[in-house]
Write an enzyme that holds these catalytic residues in place. Sequence first.
Site, PDB file in Angstrom:
ATOM      1  N   ASN A 195      10.012 122.385  53.747  1.00 44.18           N
ATOM      2  CA  ASN A 195       8.555 122.473  53.567  1.00 44.18           C
ATOM      3  C   ASN A 195       8.175 123.932  53.315  1.00 44.18           C
ATOM      4  OD1 ASN A 195       5.772 122.592  53.825  1.00 44.18           O
ATOM      5  ND2 ASN A 195       5.669 121.373  55.685  1.00 44.18           N
ATOM      6  N   HIS A 214       3.262 116.399  48.797  1.00 39.48           N
ATOM      7  CA  HIS A 214       3.677 117.557  49.596  1.00 39.48           C
ATOM      8  C   HIS A 214       5.017 117.228  50.246  1.00 39.48           C
ATOM      9  CE1 HIS A 214       3.799 120.748  52.426  1.00 39.48           C
ATOM     10  NE2 HIS A 214       3.510 119.998  53.470  1.00 39.48           N
ATOM     11  N   CYS A 235      -0.833 123.516  54.157  1.00 39.07           N
ATOM     12  CA  CYS A 235      -0.004 122.760  53.200  1.00 39.07           C
ATOM     13  C   CYS A 235      -0.820 122.072  52.114  1.00 39.07           C
ATOM     14  CB  CYS A 235       0.858 121.751  53.936  1.00 39.07           C
ATOM     15  SG  CYS A 235       2.007 122.542  55.064  1.00 39.07           S
TER      16      CYS A 235
HETATM   17  N1  COA Z   1      17.481 117.942  66.566  1.00 43.39           N
HETATM   18  C1  COA Z   1      18.055 116.989  67.340  1.00 43.39           C
HETATM   19  N2  COA Z   1      17.337 116.154  68.111  1.00 43.39           N
HETATM   20  C2  COA Z   1      16.013 116.295  68.089  1.00 43.39           C
HETATM   21  C3  COA Z   1      15.348 117.267  67.297  1.00 43.39           C
HETATM   22  C4  COA Z   1      16.143 118.123  66.524  1.00 43.39           C
HETATM   23  N3  COA Z   1      15.646 119.074  65.733  1.00 43.39           N
HETATM   24  N4  COA Z   1      14.016 117.160  67.496  1.00 43.39           N
HETATM   25  C5  COA Z   1      13.835 116.151  68.366  1.00 43.39           C
HETATM   26  N5  COA Z   1      15.027 115.621  68.720  1.00 43.39           N
HETATM   27  C6  COA Z   1      15.304 114.502  69.612  1.00 43.39           C
HETATM   28  C7  COA Z   1      14.211 114.323  70.683  1.00 43.39           C
HETATM   29  O1  COA Z   1      14.524 115.027  71.866  1.00 43.39           O
HETATM   30  C8  COA Z   1      14.235 112.833  70.879  1.00 43.39           C
HETATM   31  O2  COA Z   1      15.300 112.494  71.732  1.00 43.39           O
HETATM   32  P1  COA Z   1      15.188 111.287  72.794  1.00 43.39           P
HETATM   33  O3  COA Z   1      14.940 110.046  71.964  1.00 43.39           O
HETATM   34  O4  COA Z   1      16.510 111.300  73.482  1.00 43.39           O
HETATM   35  O5  COA Z   1      14.030 111.641  73.657  1.00 43.39           O
HETATM   36  C9  COA Z   1      14.552 112.269  69.499  1.00 43.39           C
HETATM   37  O6  COA Z   1      15.255 113.313  68.809  1.00 43.39           O
HETATM   38  C10 COA Z   1      13.339 111.864  68.709  1.00 43.39           C
HETATM   39  O7  COA Z   1      12.385 112.950  68.793  1.00 43.39           O
HETATM   40  P2  COA Z   1      11.025 112.905  68.024  1.00 43.39           P
HETATM   41  O8  COA Z   1      10.215 114.092  68.399  1.00 43.39           O
HETATM   42  O9  COA Z   1      10.462 111.531  68.198  1.00 43.39           O
HETATM   43  O10 COA Z   1      11.522 113.093  66.527  1.00 43.39           O
HETATM   44  P3  COA Z   1      10.794 112.679  65.202  1.00 43.39           P
HETATM   45  O11 COA Z   1      11.497 111.557  64.582  1.00 43.39           O
HETATM   46  O12 COA Z   1       9.307 112.570  65.397  1.00 43.39           O
HETATM   47  O13 COA Z   1      11.057 113.950  64.299  1.00 43.39           O
HETATM   48  C11 COA Z   1       9.873 115.835  63.412  1.00 43.39           C
HETATM   49  C12 COA Z   1      10.505 115.203  64.665  1.00 43.39           C
HETATM   50  C13 COA Z   1       9.270 117.168  63.789  1.00 43.39           C
HETATM   51  C14 COA Z   1      10.976 116.038  62.374  1.00 43.39           C
HETATM   52  C15 COA Z   1       8.823 114.844  62.848  1.00 43.39           C
HETATM   53  O14 COA Z   1       7.958 114.441  63.897  1.00 43.39           O
HETATM   54  C16 COA Z   1       8.018 115.412  61.722  1.00 43.39           C
HETATM   55  O15 COA Z   1       8.540 115.713  60.671  1.00 43.39           O
HETATM   56  N6  COA Z   1       6.688 115.540  61.894  1.00 43.39           N
HETATM   57  C17 COA Z   1       5.807 116.038  60.888  1.00 43.39           C
HETATM   58  C18 COA Z   1       5.872 117.547  60.887  1.00 43.39           C
HETATM   59  C19 COA Z   1       5.261 118.144  59.646  1.00 43.39           C
HETATM   60  O16 COA Z   1       5.401 117.609  58.592  1.00 43.39           O
HETATM   61  N7  COA Z   1       4.609 119.312  59.795  1.00 43.39           N
HETATM   62  C20 COA Z   1       4.009 120.017  58.727  1.00 43.39           C
HETATM   63  C21 COA Z   1       2.868 119.236  58.189  1.00 43.39           C
HETATM   64  S1  COA Z   1       2.282 119.832  56.709  1.00 43.39           S
END
Ligand code: COA
Length: 333
Positions: free
Chosen positions: A290, A260, A121
């Site tokens: 993304n 980004h 990225c």
């Molecule tokens: N849909 C619904 N629920 C979801 C979910 C989805 N797609 N993904 C996770 N959950 C749930 C989890 O099970 C968790 O439930 P719980 O609280 O009952 O255990 C809750 O939502 C929170 O999960 P979490 O993993 O903490 O979510 P988050 O807020 O961290 O969001 C991402 C997940 C992947 C969207 C986020 O971490 C992210 O964007 N990370 C960066 C990724 C990125 O940018 N990658 C490329 C880099 S260049």
Amino acid sequence: MQNIYASKPYYASITGIGGYVPLNKRTNFDLEELCDTSDEWIVKRTGIKERRILDKEFATSDMAVMAVQNLCTQFDKDLSSVDALIVATSTPDVMMPATANIVAKKLDLDNVWAFDINAACSGFLYALDMGASLVETGRYKNVLVIGADNISAFVDIHDRSTNILFGDGAGVVWLEPSLDNGVIDAYMQSNGNGREFLNIEGGGSLHPDSKGLIDVEKHYIRQDGKVVFKQAIQSMAHACNEVLKRNNLSIDQVDWLVPHQANKRIIDGVGKEIKIEMGRTLSNIEYFGNTIAATIPLCIWENIKLLQKGDLLMLTAFGAGFSWGASLLRWGI
Ligand code: COA
């Protein structure tokens, strides 16, 4: 105080910009059918409503070519003057040759120095700095810098930690020498600490066997979203502050932040860390998600009407590796 990183006889200026996204949309409602997720959750946690998905019979080079053709039409450019072409991608058409060679062939460019940069990225920012450096040497006068990724080919459609984020696209800028505008400074960083948190492990020399790969699903992008999230905000904010500091600038002097487009909460987090005024951050994540190396040029391309000649832009990115950085440039169109 003179900034030794930014002193140069002339700048590499962006004199054209183009973009391409496939027509096919994958909405949050489509994803609700594929895995345990909801439109409400995705919008709230990422800011994304839909992404574009390339048809299976096409590849990264096809989107890159469309983006270049869009640039040439919009800015009346003659491709025969191009002397270098860089493609930032981590989803090349094939392992060998470089996607840049394939793009050059499709554009009928026989005499260009064409090569790829893989920095995930951060790829576009890395390639922009490389392209700008080529122009600054005086040996290259017209350089195309492309960010293009067909990441949907590597997304596990049933993995809700990745399928909600990624989409396909390509963006391109045309660099030329200028005395007035262009890339002023760039601060690029990387380390190897991110491999376990964001990767596509299959397809390279370590795991070249395609049948085995499918059995163990190594051909998919995998990540630990929480680790990536935190690192992304910290790293991009640090890179932006570093560039501001060594150019004796305050954030108020920056007209536009172009981060980004990974997650709306990451974009907001960076803005908050560097204390940029509300409304001065460009974003298009809602409709494209993304697009890896394509996010920054696509975001500028889409928002071009907001930019005035002479505006100061801060670009920043973070990606696999980990890799990250920030670039400062004066808009010349
Ligand atoms: N849909 C619904 N629920 C979801 C979910 C989805 N797609 N993904 C996770 N959950 C749930 C989890 O099970 C968790 O439930 P719980 O609280 O009952 O255990 C809750 O939502 C929170 O999960 P979490 O993993 O903490 O979510 P988050 O807020 O961290 O969001 C991402 C997940 C992947 C969207 C986020 O971490 C992210 O964007 N990370 C960066 C990724 C990125 O940018 N990658 C490329 C880099 S260049």
